[in-house]
Write an enzyme that holds these catalytic residues in place. Structure first.
Site, PDB file in Angstrom:
ATOM      1  N   VAL A   1      43.567  49.126  46.653  1.00  0.00           N
ATOM      2  CA  VAL A   1      43.208  49.795  47.914  1.00  0.00           C
ATOM      3  C   VAL A   1      42.275  50.983  47.707  1.00  0.00           C
ATOM      4  O   VAL A   1      41.910  51.673  48.663  1.00  0.00           O
ATOM      5  CB  VAL A   1      44.475  50.249  48.672  1.00  0.00           C
ATOM      6  N   TYR A   2      41.895  51.269  46.465  1.00  0.00           N
ATOM      7  CA  TYR A   2      40.975  52.356  46.138  1.00  0.00           C
ATOM      8  C   TYR A   2      41.503  53.674  46.715  1.00  0.00           C
ATOM      9  O   TYR A   2      42.560  54.142  46.334  1.00  0.00           O
ATOM     10  CB  TYR A   2      39.571  52.019  46.614  1.00  0.00           C
TER      11      TYR A   2
ATOM     12  N   SER B   1      41.320  50.961  53.496  1.00  0.00           N
ATOM     13  CA  SER B   1      41.679  49.676  54.096  1.00  0.00           C
ATOM     14  C   SER B   1      43.086  49.706  54.689  1.00  0.00           C
ATOM     15  O   SER B   1      43.375  49.007  55.663  1.00  0.00           O
ATOM     16  CB  SER B   1      41.566  48.553  53.063  1.00  0.00           C
TER      17      SER B   1
ATOM     18  N   ASP C   1      47.869  50.337  44.055  1.00  0.00           N
ATOM     19  CA  ASP C   1      46.628  50.559  43.319  1.00  0.00           C
ATOM     20  C   ASP C   1      46.952  51.197  41.972  1.00  0.00           C
ATOM     21  O   ASP C   1      47.981  51.868  41.820  1.00  0.00           O
ATOM     22  CB  ASP C   1      45.664  51.451  44.104  1.00  0.00           C
TER      23      ASP C   1
ATOM     24  N   GLN D   1      48.936  45.325  39.090  1.00  0.00           N
ATOM     25  CA  GLN D   1      49.237  44.152  39.890  1.00  0.00           C
ATOM     26  C   GLN D   1      50.057  43.111  39.134  1.00  0.00           C
ATOM     27  O   GLN D   1      50.765  42.306  39.739  1.00  0.00           O
ATOM     28  CB  GLN D   1      47.961  43.502  40.423  1.00  0.00           C
TER      29      GLN D   1
ATOM     30  N   ASP E   1      42.837  42.388  46.720  1.00  0.00           N
ATOM     31  CA  ASP E   1      41.487  42.941  46.536  1.00  0.00           C
ATOM     32  C   ASP E   1      41.538  43.865  45.324  1.00  0.00           C
ATOM     33  O   ASP E   1      40.964  44.940  45.320  1.00  0.00           O
ATOM     34  CB  ASP E   1      41.067  43.714  47.793  1.00  0.00           C
TER      35      ASP E   1
ATOM     36  N   HIS F   1      40.337  41.469  40.425  1.00  0.00           N
ATOM     37  CA  HIS F   1      39.430  40.306  40.451  1.00  0.00           C
ATOM     38  C   HIS F   1      39.337  39.647  39.082  1.00  0.00           C
ATOM     39  O   HIS F   1      38.375  38.923  38.800  1.00  0.00           O
ATOM     40  CB  HIS F   1      38.032  40.684  40.963  1.00  0.00           C
TER      41      HIS F   1
ATOM     42  N   GLU G   1      40.360  38.070  47.616  1.00  0.00           N
ATOM     43  CA  GLU G   1      38.985  38.509  47.890  1.00  0.00           C
ATOM     44  C   GLU G   1      38.137  38.505  46.610  1.00  0.00           C
ATOM     45  O   GLU G   1      38.647  38.682  45.510  1.00  0.00           O
ATOM     46  CB  GLU G   1      38.985  39.924  48.480  1.00  0.00           C
TER      47      GLU G   1
END
Length: 269
Positions: free
Chosen positions: A60-61, A65, A82, A102, A126, A129, A155
């Site tokens: 979520v930085y 978001s 995060d 994660q 998100d 990645h 994402e």
């Protein structure tokens, strides 16, 4: 869209109403850079808009978001994870933020127990990645902490095509469009023999695999490779068919799977 387990059934009663636009322009999130992401979210989340949804987002930085989802889902509980901490001003008290990795399944279990003991309605990845990390969190959360009919979103899956990315590799493939009648005839003969001479199946299968191995080339690096694994799960009912596949038979865990540029949407069966 791939339909993996029959006709989809809605968990929530839908009523005809005007769509609510998802506008990220005033939020500190890179989702504002991808307008088609937002349009896809509007489409898939429309039936949940007025429900008391439980949403989890990985990666979520600075938390922008989470504020976006809080304002979009007026009754929702919004949970974020995060690697780094973030300071958020949330006067509603509906946002919960956790710090960690994660792939930490123990932490994921705790987050679910504290916020959605009956399962999340929506999970959005998100985060890193990175294919192997995304795979760990996906299957743990999908199997254990996503409600039946819930939506899981991945994402930025196309990072697997980038040489500059952690586990990405540059895409280099040109399809072979030349047709070889002789090669096709050999393959056809093998297919007929497999049906008529089952005792030779083991040997014939190996020859058939060799002849077909270079027919299609698949880019299977990074997150791209993981998404293609998910396509296999979508076809699991046929993969495990008693008469043609590899038993024991089982249905796909997916009700639907939709792949679009940069996003994958999966509905749990």
């Amino acid at each position: 869209m791939l339909s993996c387990a029959g006709q989809p059934q809605q968990r929530f009663t839908q009523t005809k109403m005007a769509k609510k636009a998802l506008d990220a322009a005033n939020y500190d999130t890179d989702k504002a850079e991808h307008s088609h992401y937002l349009r896809n979210y509007e489409e898939h989340f429309e039936s949940l808009l007025h429900e008391e949804v439980k949403l989890l987002e990985l990666g979520v930085y600075k938390g922008g978001s989470l504020l976006l989802w809080r304002d979009f889902f007026a009754k929702g509980t919004i949970v974020g994870l995060d690697l780094n901490s973030a300071d958020l001003l949330d006067e509603t008290g509906r946002i919960r933020l956790y710090q960690g990795q994660q792939q930490d399944t123990g932490l994921l279990d705790r987050i679910a127990a504290e916020n959605a003991p009956e399962g999340f309605d929506i999970i959005i990845d998100d985060c890193s990645h990175i294919g192997e990390l995304t795979r760990i969190s996906f299957w743990h959360l999908f199997d254990n902490h996503l409600k039946p009919g819930g939506i899981y979103v991945i994402e930025d899956w196309s990072t697997g095509y980038w040489d500059s990315f952690f586990d990405g590799v540059r895409f280099s493939y040109r399809p072979n469009l030349r047709f070889s009648p002789v090669r096709f005839r050999i393959r056809s003969t093998l297919a007929h023999l497999q049906r008529r001479a089952p005792l030779l199946n083991v040997a014939l299968r190996q020859v058939k695999r060799l002849l077909n191995s270079r027919q299609f080339r698949s880019h299977e690096h990074g997150l791209v490779g993981f998404v293609k694994e998910l396509v296999d799960e979508c076809g699991m009912a046929d993969i495990t068919r008693a008469d043609r596949g590899t038993p024991p038979s089982r249905a796909s865990k997916f009700k639907e799977m939709k792949i679009s540029p940069g996003q994958v949407f999966i509905v749990k069966a």
